[in-house]
Design an enzyme around this catalytic site. Sequence first.
Site, short mmCIF file in Angstrom:
data_model
loop_
_atom_site.label_atom_id
_atom_site.label_comp_id
_atom_site.label_asym_id
_atom_site.label_seq_id
_atom_site.Cartn_x
_atom_site.Cartn_y
_atom_site.Cartn_z
N THR A 182 -0.57 -3.55 -1.50
CA THR A 182 -0.90 -2.46 -1.16
C THR A 182 1.30 -2.02 -0.35
O THR A 182 1.33 -2.86 0.42
CB THR A 182 -1.53 -2.25 0.02
OG1 THR A 182 -2.43 -3.01 -0.68
CG2 THR A 182 -1.64 -1.17 -0.29
N ASN B 172 -0.35 -7.67 8.56
CA ASN B 172 -0.99 -8.05 7.56
C ASN B 172 -0.66 -9.16 7.45
O ASN B 172 -0.49 -10.16 6.27
CB ASN B 172 -1.94 -7.83 6.80
CG ASN B 172 -1.71 -7.03 5.58
OD1 ASN B 172 -0.74 -6.02 6.17
ND2 ASN B 172 -2.45 -6.48 4.87
N GLU C 59 -11.74 7.37 -3.23
CA GLU C 59 -12.73 8.29 -3.75
C GLU C 59 -11.58 9.74 -3.00
O GLU C 59 -11.87 10.32 -3.31
CB GLU C 59 -13.20 7.73 -2.47
CG GLU C 59 -14.20 6.15 -2.76
CD GLU C 59 -15.39 6.63 -2.64
OE1 GLU C 59 -15.59 6.42 -1.33
OE2 GLU C 59 -16.37 6.80 -3.22
N PHE D 222 -21.05 1.62 -1.58
CA PHE D 222 -19.85 0.14 -2.82
C PHE D 222 -20.47 -1.18 -1.95
O PHE D 222 -19.65 -1.47 -1.12
CB PHE D 222 -18.43 0.53 -2.73
CG PHE D 222 -18.01 0.10 -3.79
CD1 PHE D 222 -18.21 0.74 -5.19
CD2 PHE D 222 -17.04 -1.14 -3.22
CE1 PHE D 222 -17.34 -0.30 -6.34
CE2 PHE D 222 -16.61 -2.01 -4.72
CZ PHE D 222 -16.70 -1.06 -5.19
N ASP E 14 3.40 -8.76 -1.45
CA ASP E 14 1.76 -8.37 -0.91
C ASP E 14 1.84 -6.79 -2.09
O ASP E 14 3.13 -6.40 -2.96
CB ASP E 14 1.77 -7.28 0.77
CG ASP E 14 0.46 -6.74 1.14
OD1 ASP E 14 -0.34 -7.10 1.16
OD2 ASP E 14 1.73 -6.25 1.44
N LYS F 65 -20.03 -3.34 -7.39
CA LYS F 65 -18.92 -2.68 -7.75
C LYS F 65 -19.05 -1.49 -8.29
O LYS F 65 -19.09 -1.30 -9.34
CB LYS F 65 -18.73 -3.94 -9.02
CG LYS F 65 -18.29 -5.07 -8.67
CD LYS F 65 -17.32 -5.63 -9.94
CE LYS F 65 -17.02 -6.92 -9.62
NZ LYS F 65 -17.55 -7.98 -9.00
N GLY G 241 -4.60 -8.18 -0.01
CA GLY G 241 -6.16 -7.78 0.65
C GLY G 241 -7.44 -7.09 -0.67
O GLY G 241 -8.35 -7.12 -0.07
#
EC number: 7.6.2.1
Length: 898
Positions: free
Chosen positions: A221, A628, A342, A384, A219, A389, A518
Amino acid sequence: MVFLRTSEKAGSCFIRTDQLDGETDWKLKVAVSCTQRLPALGDLFSINAYVYAQKPQMDIHSFEGTFTREDSDPPVHESLSIENTLWASTVVASGTVIGVVIYTGKETRSVMNTSNPKNKVGLLDLELNRLTKALFLALVALSVVMVTLQGFVGPWYRNLFRFLLLFSYIIPISLRVNLDMGKAVYGWMMMKDENIPGTVVRTSTIPEELGRLVYLLTDKTGTLTQNEMVFKRLHLGTVSYGADTMDEIQSHVRDSYSQMQSQAGGNNTGSTPPRKAQSSAPKVRKSVSSRIHEAVKAIVLCHNVTPVYESRAGVTGETEFAEADQDFSDENRTYQASSPDEVALVQWTESVGLTLVSRDLTSMQLKTPSGQVLSFCILQLFPFTSESKRMGIIVRDESTAEITFYMKGADVAMSPIVQYNDWLEEECGNMAREGLRTLVVAKKALTEEQYQDFESRYTQAKLSMHDRSLKVAAVVESLEREMELLCLTGVEDQLQADVRPTLEMLRNAGIKIWMLTGDKLETATCIAKSSHLVSRTQDIHIFRQVTNRGEAHLELNAFRRKHDCALVISGDSLEVCLKYYEHEFVELACQCPAVVCCRCSPTQKAHIVTLLQQHTGRRTCAIGDGGNDVSMVQAADCGIGIEGKEGKQASLAADFSIRQFRHIGRLLMVHGRNSYKRSAALGQFVMHRGLIISTMQAVFSSVFYFASVPLYQGFLMVGYATIYTMFPVFSLVLDQDVKPEMAMLYPELYKDLTKGRSLSFKTFLIWVLISIYQGGILMYGALVLFESEFVHVVAISFTALILTELLMVALTVRTWHWLMVVAEFLSLGCYVSSLAFLNEYFGIGRVSFGAFLDVAFITTVAFLWKVSAITVVSCLPLYVLKYLRRKLSPPSYCKLAS
């Protein structure tokens, strides 16, 4: 459930979804406006309304439904999308919410995305099972041969069964016991290893799998990255600011705001003069200071971040803005957004002096370095999406009534929109190579007339029934022309410690690494480069979005023409390819040095694992840290969980749980290698032990006219398998062929293990031949040398047998351990001491020939030299052969060790 009402004034709330999709950021959810507008909470029960929802399905990114209120005059219909829903196993992070539940239990998305775990069986166990079956056939064959040689005399079937029982030692019953004890020991060693603290072994049945892996599915993250974003670089075209020059930006921002205040003479209309000059003569080069100011302002305004205040518990919504200054203290402010990038940008603007202090659906407040609060009205927000994009926002400055359209997005999407420049593409490339995620920021000043014209067209487009999204996009694109390029930002997602060397090591070990995430395609590609999952020289082939069979066919052909390049593919395209061209796709992907799948759902991750198992037949390992990843970890042959920020769900479901990604190197190279090699040696040795005694029985029977008479009495047989040889054989568990440092330094050694050469039919046959040779020598030797005292055959052959076994253990061991020496001598001691009181066993038949063991005979020199002679004949040739083999074709690890 469908989200009907919230205590938050804005009509929206945040939920935390880290257990669902592994992302640590919060998701914004919006209440159904029809029920949110009701004056009081109790009115919910007095209205007459119903919700229509689609049937339960697995896709976690979409939902369709309608909300209908019947008792109002024209019935109100509202469409429901994924943002009007709250999900199971998530946490409401702000305010309180009321909703109507539509899916429960098995119908919820999270349950539909999990699979039932299967019982995992290691490859080594399967191989040993095959060999055991072969041994069983050998046993039956041998018994039949014996009966045939007898000539089927008398009740031959009874003799057949007597032979089956006599030779039953061929079948290694103690093998399972020894192996399971061995596995427990390997697990204990892994947990006790100081170099990988915190490792937990949750499954004691498959430690050998760690030594046979070919595919590692990881994975992104939280496994490869720490999931912490840090703002690294701001580029203005002529100047670039890195982490060490941020204080310059801070002083520029402070100067530009203090200038404005002095120009305005304390009035808030201070920002007009520089703007006017710029709009009348746009070609004039602006000073660096004003450009920095514009860039920082754009970054702090163009985003989807909401500041949240923790300690506001007692303050009601009305007084909140009256007490603006006391309330917006810096200590208890946290930022929430749908992506951590962000948040990193807004936190950075706070550090250089321009702070976002509050935001709701229609307005935003900023605080300048001098403490003054600026208000902006949000006129439009273009969120977004993965297609566009980019995201845009139109704001009106409350103090000057100026309207500005700000925009930021990926360089691919932004470069055609901004005015011509010569540096953007090159700088984006440079930042991407550093592993930074880049965003291009641009702006455009609008007059009131331009905006009104845009708004009317936009509203019209939003009401159209056909091709709504296309029309809306077309209207927004009319604004996206000739925008002024402000800056380029670079944000870094920090990798976990030592990810690069670990991936490098695994790649050299011949393990193919697939990254299933993901996350967005750009981010995934960025991390793949910065973590050296894809080496610098390799090309990356980005698989285009495909929706039907024809497109998939063309794209697969295009990919087939490329050689040695990494593949990046998104979840939906993958689904299409697997639907039509499963075999071809897996075959092509398996040839790639690295594969990155982005936008994968939990079920897809597990599906990819099972595909690899079916198509390649190789061993797979999955490593992840969030809820997940559970399906993937359970589907793989060997699942490893990391205890991370996202909770312990994966590490509890996994077979092995580690603290950091870098520990996986040692777990595989050292522990995986040792477990496999030791178990292979142990398994074959236990088989050899049974074969040798069966051979002796066979020789004995054939010499005595195929009589089905046992050679050794019961206790000797039991003692042989347990007390006399158990310790040395089991001490093979401590054997290691390569020092751990060596295994870590040369991961290429691992490649040999995946070929499975330590335990195969070839090595098994060699052991069988050794057993037959030794069994034959021991028995014939005993019979030839002891013509006169024939009675003592048992004593002599058994003693020689025990010595041979102990010497064979010594022959098999590659690295001595003090416990092994202890075990050897302990067993010998046990045997010698037992000779004294087990005398009646060392005869043929209890009292036949009146053969009691005379201690006098054992102590004679004749006995000793004859036993030694037989033992030497049975073992010396093997020692010589082993020595020659070591000299002529040494295994790869010996060359390194020397």
